[in-house]
Scaffold this active site. Structure first.
Site, short mmCIF file in Angstrom:
data_model
loop_
_atom_site.label_atom_id
_atom_site.label_comp_id
_atom_site.label_asym_id
_atom_site.label_seq_id
_atom_site.Cartn_x
_atom_site.Cartn_y
_atom_site.Cartn_z
N SER A 42 0.85 -1.13 -0.03
CA SER A 42 0.11 -0.17 -0.01
C SER A 42 0.91 1.32 -0.04
O SER A 42 1.57 1.38 -0.95
CB SER A 42 -0.94 -0.02 1.39
N ASP B 290 -10.18 -4.96 -4.56
CA ASP B 290 -9.67 -3.61 -3.87
C ASP B 290 -10.17 -2.47 -4.44
O ASP B 290 -9.90 -2.18 -5.52
CB ASP B 290 -8.10 -3.91 -4.09
N HIS C 218 -7.86 -5.12 -0.32
CA HIS C 218 -6.71 -4.26 0.18
C HIS C 218 -6.08 -5.14 1.33
O HIS C 218 -4.93 -5.30 1.39
CB HIS C 218 -6.83 -3.19 0.42
#
Length: 424
Positions: free
Chosen positions: A202, A372, A401
């Site tokens: 991320s 996601d 995610h």
């Protein structure tokens, strides 16, 4: 009357030009001073290739001075764990942990793992061994180094400021790009004298993309694997992220004087007051999935553990910069407003990080999911189109995610591919 309006308009333009010239003059002087200081700090470092940084790995810290990371998470006698301290150029004392498997000598080189926003390095070791990337890499013979951003609980603070002081939180994402990540990577390289295998999740991928586009740091990296990669967020569908960005929650909280964003703070209560006014956000149900997308594969019995450790503080400016990117569709430096940008960048708008500047010679692996809502498939496709090189891509249709970092099937569906990529 028309003449008076013309004179008035001309006066406004003239005053703006004079102000701009004064700001540019001040900036030039300030930049010159900062350049001289930087040059002195970097004296003796070569200009290209893997180079030594002003940061260095200290000796292993004594038990009573540790962050508690090793004692809390590396309890098995199958692994060794030690902590090191790295000081950034702006005075933050970061902690990095080194994990190695007793039964598998670390002969394959250093692997550096970097977490996402509002997380710490513990995210890599919260699941059992076969489901946690840090343990899998150690078992495979890698020397695993876990990085921690300046805001996590696994750092040693700041040389001048305490966490409760506003000055401690006076930083944005660009500081992670230019200070935290380089300090840690140079420290590990200096200690091991080997190129690193990088894994970013991320914001840990986002920070690496920006840092690698700037030049020398990328020369320290042998290969890079990015989980839920984030750069431009033109197609983000996270209900909470969209509501927060377009309701300008970041600007409201900054104007109200909030500087730290902590899950259990008044800032978050105010944040929810704003976000929950959006018809797209249902604050009566699980907000996690409305941030990340519907995670398929989290172990529900371990959710109390995830909530206990996974959500940590960050700075309001860090969140604000992400909101700026959502609103503009850019991948740029912090936007200080017109005058602030003139002072900082010589431009009325912030510069953009150039993904095409990442060398094609860097082998890269990208893993993304169909559910996601932060690392959207269209944004990942755009990212790939902007890179010079051709990355290896893994698409997991059912993943959102959170699945990439704490999903109970990640070991089989994702991490096995990372190991193959590193060893290929």
């Amino acid at each position: 009357m028309g003449t008076m309006k013309s004179i008035s308009s001309l006066w406004v333009v003239t005053q703006f030009c004079i102000t701009s010239l004064l700001l540019l003059t001040m900036l030039a002087s300030s930049r010159s001073s900062r350049s001289n200081t930087t040059a002195q700090a970097a004296t003796g470092a070569p200009s290209a290739g893997p180079v030594a940084s002003s940061s260095s790995v200290a000796a292993p810290l004594a038990h009573n001075n540790s962050t508690g990371f090793c004692q809390t998470f590396i309890v098995s006698s199958d692994y060794t764990c030690s902590e090191y301290m790295v000081e950034t150029v702006d005075g933050y004392l970061l902690a990095i942990q080194r994990i190695a498997a007793v039964a598998a000598p670390a002969t394959k080189g250093p692997a550096f793992l970097y977490h996402g926003i509002m997380e710490g390095g513990d995210i890599w070791v919260l699941n059992p061994g076969e489901e946690s990337l840090a343990f899998l890499l150690a078992n495979a013979g890698y020397e695993v180094w876990i990085g921690n951003t300046r805001s996590t609980i696994y750092t040693f603070g700041h040389v001048l400021y305490q966490r409760q002081q506003k000055e401690f939180w006076n930083w944005n994402w660009d500081d992670l790009v230019s200070k935290d990540l380089p300090s840690m990577l140079y420290a590990v390289y200096n200690h091991t004298q080997q190129p690193l295998f990088y894994v970013g999740y991320s914001q840990g991928s986002m920070t690496a993309f920006a840092a690698f586009s700037q030049g020398p740091l990328v020369n320290l990296v042998a290969k890079a694997a990015m989980l839920s990669p984030v750069s431009h967020v033109n197609h983000i569908t996270s209900a909470v992220a969209l509501a927060a960005s377009y309701l300008y929650a970041d600007q409201i909280l900054l104007a109200a004087g909030f500087f730290e964003f902590n899950l259990y703070s008044e800032a978050v209560a105010k944040f929810l007051d704003i976000v929950c006014t959006s018809p797209q956000v249902d604050c009566t149900t699980d907000l996690l999935n409305q941030v990340t997308g519907p995670n398929c594969c989290l172990n529900e019995t371990r959710m109390p553990l995830y909530y206990l450790y996974s959500f940590q503080s960050t700075s309001m400016q860090n969140l604000a910069q992400l909101a700026q990117m959502v609103r503009t569709g850019g991948f740029g430096l912090y936007d200080y407003g017109y005058m602030g940008n003139l002072m900082n960048y010589h431009s009325m708008s912030p510069p953009q990080y150039d993904l095409s500047a990442i060398p094609a010679s860097l082998p890269m692996f990208l893993a993304h999911g169909g559910n996601d809502t932060i690392s959207d498939t269209d944004d990942v496709a755009n990212l790939i189109s902007l890179l010079q090189g051709v990355p290896e891509v893994l698409y997991v249709p059912e993943y959102a995610h959170g699945d990439f970092i704490i999903g109970c099937t990640a070991g089989t569906l994702v991490y096995s591919h990372i190991l193959a990529f590193f060893e290929g």
